[in-house]
Design an enzyme around this catalytic site. Sequence first.
Site, PDB file in Angstrom:
ATOM      1  N   LYS A   1     -16.899  -7.252   4.078  1.00 43.62           N
ATOM      2  CA  LYS A   1     -16.395  -8.235   3.290  1.00 43.62           C
ATOM      3  C   LYS A   1     -15.737  -9.397   4.247  1.00 43.62           C
ATOM      4  CE  LYS A   1     -13.660  -6.438   0.737  1.00 43.62           C
ATOM      5  NZ  LYS A   1     -12.666  -6.013  -0.267  1.00 43.62           N
TER       6      LYS A   1
ATOM      7  N   ARG B   1      -2.479  -6.387  -8.364  1.00 41.73           N
ATOM      8  CA  ARG B   1      -1.448  -7.257  -7.912  1.00 41.73           C
ATOM      9  C   ARG B   1      -1.647  -8.084  -9.070  1.00 41.73           C
ATOM     10  NH1 ARG B   1      -3.025  -7.862  -2.068  1.00 41.73           N
ATOM     11  NH2 ARG B   1      -4.797  -7.127  -3.119  1.00 41.73           N
TER      12      ARG B   1
ATOM     13  N   SER C   1      -3.033  -7.399   3.224  1.00 41.73           N
ATOM     14  CA  SER C   1      -3.302  -7.339   4.713  1.00 41.73           C
ATOM     15  C   SER C   1      -3.540  -8.662   5.162  1.00 41.73           C
ATOM     16  CB  SER C   1      -4.255  -6.200   4.934  1.00 41.73           C
ATOM     17  OG  SER C   1      -4.020  -5.110   4.467  1.00 41.73           O
TER      18      SER C   1
ATOM     19  N   HIS D   1       0.658  -1.084  -0.105  1.00 39.38           N
ATOM     20  CA  HIS D   1       0.181   0.212  -0.189  1.00 39.38           C
ATOM     21  C   HIS D   1       0.849   1.262   0.107  1.00 39.38           C
ATOM     22  CE1 HIS D   1      -2.927  -2.724   2.438  1.00 39.38           C
ATOM     23  NE2 HIS D   1      -3.617  -2.415   1.281  1.00 39.38           N
TER      24      HIS D   1
HETATM   25  P1  ADP Z   1     -10.116  -3.382  -0.170  1.00 41.95           P
HETATM   26  O1  ADP Z   1     -10.813  -4.182   0.687  1.00 41.95           O
HETATM   27  O2  ADP Z   1     -10.890  -1.988  -0.617  1.00 41.95           O
HETATM   28  O3  ADP Z   1      -9.655  -4.291  -1.449  1.00 41.95           O
HETATM   29  P2  ADP Z   1      -7.283  -3.237   0.711  1.00 41.95           P
HETATM   30  O4  ADP Z   1      -7.074  -2.208   1.753  1.00 41.95           O
HETATM   31  O5  ADP Z   1      -7.064  -4.675   0.705  1.00 41.95           O
HETATM   32  O6  ADP Z   1      -8.563  -2.708   0.339  1.00 41.95           O
HETATM   33  O7  ADP Z   1      -6.540  -2.645  -0.852  1.00 41.95           O
HETATM   34  C1  ADP Z   1      -6.660  -1.265  -1.237  1.00 41.95           C
HETATM   35  C2  ADP Z   1      -6.140  -1.258  -2.548  1.00 41.95           C
HETATM   36  O8  ADP Z   1      -4.713  -1.596  -2.499  1.00 41.95           O
HETATM   37  C3  ADP Z   1      -6.651  -2.308  -3.750  1.00 41.95           C
HETATM   38  O9  ADP Z   1      -6.999  -1.482  -4.810  1.00 41.95           O
HETATM   39  C4  ADP Z   1      -5.685  -3.199  -3.532  1.00 41.95           C
HETATM   40  O10 ADP Z   1      -5.526  -4.032  -4.611  1.00 41.95           O
HETATM   41  C5  ADP Z   1      -4.524  -2.564  -3.393  1.00 41.95           C
HETATM   42  N1  ADP Z   1      -3.150  -3.540  -2.944  1.00 41.95           N
HETATM   43  C6  ADP Z   1      -3.270  -4.040  -1.869  1.00 41.95           C
HETATM   44  N2  ADP Z   1      -2.023  -4.600  -1.704  1.00 41.95           N
HETATM   45  C7  ADP Z   1      -1.368  -4.175  -2.550  1.00 41.95           C
HETATM   46  C8  ADP Z   1       0.075  -4.390  -2.799  1.00 41.95           C
HETATM   47  N3  ADP Z   1       0.841  -5.460  -2.183  1.00 41.95           N
HETATM   48  N4  ADP Z   1       0.644  -3.867  -4.154  1.00 41.95           N
HETATM   49  C9  ADP Z   1      -0.575  -2.958  -4.767  1.00 41.95           C
HETATM   50  N5  ADP Z   1      -1.773  -2.778  -4.423  1.00 41.95           N
HETATM   51  C10 ADP Z   1      -2.097  -3.491  -3.436  1.00 41.95           C
END
Ligand code: ADP
Length: 164
Positions: free
Chosen positions: A41, A91, A129, A17
């Site tokens: 979710k 990803r 996460s 992130h």
């Molecule tokens: P959500 O529940 O909205 O998917 P997340 O916190 O899991 O929220 O992710 C927020 C955004 O960051 C999403 O677009 C996800 O694809 C992106 N993301 C999460 N991890 C990574 C990573 N390691 N590299 C690039 N983008 C990421």
Amino acid sequence: MRIAVYPGSFDPVTLGHLDIIIRASRLFDKLYVAVLSNSNKRERYFSWHERVEMLQEATADLPKVHCESFQGLAVEYARSRKAQAIVRGLRAVSDFEYELKLAEANRHLAPEIETVFLMTSHQYSFISSSIVREVAQLGGNIDGWVPRNVAERIAQKYGPRREE
Ligand code: ADP
């Protein structure tokens, strides 16, 4: 002024992130990062407040970045911040289907707002996460996957790492 929002769950914020935050902040004059509360979710691990605090700590040296929480739709959040764009990270192929649907839905709700995708940097491509939470709960080493402040919070929550 070019303004973007980067909404997500950030439970917790990872280096994946943070990489997206740093790269997006180079493209925009201002980047608002928000923990959105509309997603049911899955079970949440860190509270809203903790997640925002961890984001604020991890981005303290990025003057264009503001972290907060928002209750409601990502497009409403974007409108409230006068943003032209919503940033999301991509990803694996598995992200694509979900993100495409989300972007289409958001375009339908707010045609004036563009979704901008940044591809993950390869060293973070496997970090999520949920993987961080699972590995931390089982006592694995998550250094290098999350910012230092997050690693410290996780250690407080799960106790010190177990060495085999
Ligand atoms: P959500 O529940 O909205 O998917 P997340 O916190 O899991 O929220 O992710 C927020 C955004 O960051 C999403 O677009 C996800 O694809 C992106 N993301 C999460 N991890 C990574 C990573 N390691 N590299 C690039 N983008 C990421």
